[in-house]
Design a protein around this motif. Structure first.
Motif, PDB file in Angstrom:
ATOM      1  N   ALA A 269     -17.979   8.636  -2.613  1.00 20.39           N
ATOM      2  CA  ALA A 269     -16.750   8.581  -1.806  1.00 20.39           C
ATOM      3  C   ALA A 269     -15.686   9.497  -2.403  1.00 20.39           C
ATOM      4  O   ALA A 269     -14.972  10.200  -1.675  1.00 20.39           O
ATOM      5  CB  ALA A 269     -16.241   7.148  -1.720  1.00 20.39           C
ATOM      6  N   ILE A 270     -15.603   9.519  -3.721  1.00 23.56           N
ATOM      7  CA  ILE A 270     -14.655  10.409  -4.397  1.00 23.56           C
ATOM      8  C   ILE A 270     -15.036  11.867  -4.158  1.00 23.56           C
ATOM      9  O   ILE A 270     -14.170  12.724  -3.941  1.00 23.56           O
ATOM     10  CB  ILE A 270     -14.561  10.063  -5.896  1.00 23.56           C
TER      11      ILE A 270
ATOM     12  N   SER B 249      -9.309   5.820   4.673  1.00 26.24           N
ATOM     13  CA  SER B 249     -10.644   5.700   4.069  1.00 26.24           C
ATOM     14  C   SER B 249     -10.727   4.507   3.143  1.00 26.24           C
ATOM     15  O   SER B 249     -11.706   3.759   3.159  1.00 26.24           O
ATOM     16  CB  SER B 249     -10.990   6.952   3.261  1.00 26.24           C
ATOM     17  N   ALA B 250      -9.707   4.337   2.311  1.00 27.97           N
ATOM     18  CA  ALA B 250      -9.703   3.221   1.362  1.00 27.97           C
ATOM     19  C   ALA B 250      -9.738   1.880   2.090  1.00 27.97           C
ATOM     20  O   ALA B 250     -10.457   0.966   1.682  1.00 27.97           O
ATOM     21  CB  ALA B 250      -8.484   3.308   0.450  1.00 27.97           C
ATOM     22  N   CYS B 251      -9.004   1.787   3.191  1.00 25.64           N
ATOM     23  CA  CYS B 251      -9.013   0.546   3.979  1.00 25.64           C
ATOM     24  C   CYS B 251     -10.394   0.281   4.566  1.00 25.64           C
ATOM     25  O   CYS B 251     -10.880  -0.852   4.551  1.00 25.64           O
ATOM     26  CB  CYS B 251      -7.975   0.618   5.096  1.00 25.64           C
TER      27      CYS B 251
ATOM     28  N   LEU C 293     -13.325   1.496   3.444  1.00 21.74           N
ATOM     29  CA  LEU C 293     -14.292   1.237   2.374  1.00 21.74           C
ATOM     30  C   LEU C 293     -14.076  -0.125   1.720  1.00 21.74           C
ATOM     31  O   LEU C 293     -15.034  -0.756   1.275  1.00 21.74           O
ATOM     32  CB  LEU C 293     -14.241   2.346   1.323  1.00 21.74           C
ATOM     33  N   ARG C 294     -12.850  -0.571   1.696  1.00 19.44           N
ATOM     34  CA  ARG C 294     -12.573  -1.886   1.113  1.00 19.44           C
ATOM     35  C   ARG C 294     -13.266  -2.989   1.920  1.00 19.44           C
ATOM     36  O   ARG C 294     -13.726  -3.975   1.376  1.00 19.44           O
ATOM     37  CB  ARG C 294     -11.074  -2.111   1.073  1.00 19.44           C
ATOM     38  N   GLY C 295     -13.356  -2.798   3.221  1.00 27.27           N
ATOM     39  CA  GLY C 295     -14.009  -3.787   4.072  1.00 27.27           C
ATOM     40  C   GLY C 295     -15.446  -3.432   4.410  1.00 27.27           C
ATOM     41  O   GLY C 295     -16.050  -4.047   5.278  1.00 27.27           O
ATOM     42  N   ALA C 296     -16.023  -2.461   3.704  1.00 28.27           N
ATOM     43  CA  ALA C 296     -17.341  -1.940   4.073  1.00 28.27           C
ATOM     44  C   ALA C 296     -18.512  -2.618   3.374  1.00 28.27           C
ATOM     45  O   ALA C 296     -19.617  -2.120   3.443  1.00 28.27           O
ATOM     46  CB  ALA C 296     -17.394  -0.440   3.798  1.00 28.27           C
ATOM     47  N   GLN C 297     -18.296  -3.705   2.713  1.00 29.83           N
ATOM     48  CA  GLN C 297     -19.394  -4.366   2.012  1.00 29.83           C
ATOM     49  C   GLN C 297     -20.318  -5.057   3.020  1.00 29.83           C
ATOM     50  O   GLN C 297     -19.978  -6.066   3.591  1.00 29.83           O
ATOM     51  CB  GLN C 297     -18.844  -5.392   1.010  1.00 29.83           C
TER      52      GLN C 297
END
Length: 172
Positions: free
Chosen positions: A62-63, A98-100, A102-106
């Protein structure tokens, strides 16, 4: 949802300047960079989706996607398409989106194949849409929208930032 929010904010900022001259002269800001905003919204998530379940460090991917977005955004500066402030705002908006996401992407481990299919579909769409819609001049569409909404005869451009009396400029 993240893509829609980022695209809407970017479009609104461009229309606000082109139609009404809402910009910040001291920052050379005429609207959010769409290249910066959209690439930093998409690439970190796409890279994470491709790496998730295949790599022990999907966050590193992601980075890497964010680094690609920074390179894409920076490419707009030497072309004169955007100022540094427009790039920074676009990157900030996109990285936040993106961070939002990915934070909920589990997702459960069984969804790895679905993630990869979604990422591949996004890549294919991103590669084919410009080819299939090559005659679609989005910048011209934004200018036409700004003119129609504001009632102006012509859309304002970057050079007008220095000469147009904007309410934002007066409050600097």
């Amino acid at each position: 949802m993240a893509i829609a929010v980022v695209a809407s904010a970017t479009l609104a900022s461009k229309i606000a300047f082109m139609g009404w001259g809402l910009g910040v002269e001291s920052l050379d800001f005429t609207g959010i960079s769409g290249h910066a905003a959209m690439s930093s919204t998409l690439y970190p998530v796409i890279f994470w989706l491709l790496a998730s379940g295949r790599s022990p460090r999907p966050w590193a991917w992601a980075i890497a996607g964010a680094a690609l977005a920074v390179a894409i955004a920076w490419s707009r500066v030497p072309l004169g398409a955007h100022s540094l402030s427009e790039i920074i705002v676009g990157l900030g908006l996109g990285i936040t989106a993106s961070a939002c996401v990915l934070r909920g992407a589990q997702m459960p481990a069984g969804m790895v194949a679905a993630r990869i299919h979604v990422a591949l579909l996004a890549i294919v769409a991103g590669a084919t849409v410009p080819i299939l819609m090559a005659d679609l001049h989005t910048h011209d569409m934004v200018k036409a929208t700004a003119k129609a909404l504001s009632g102006r005869e012509r859309a304002l451009e970057r050079d007008d930032l220095r000469s147009y009396s904007s309410p934002i400029k007066r409050h600097q």
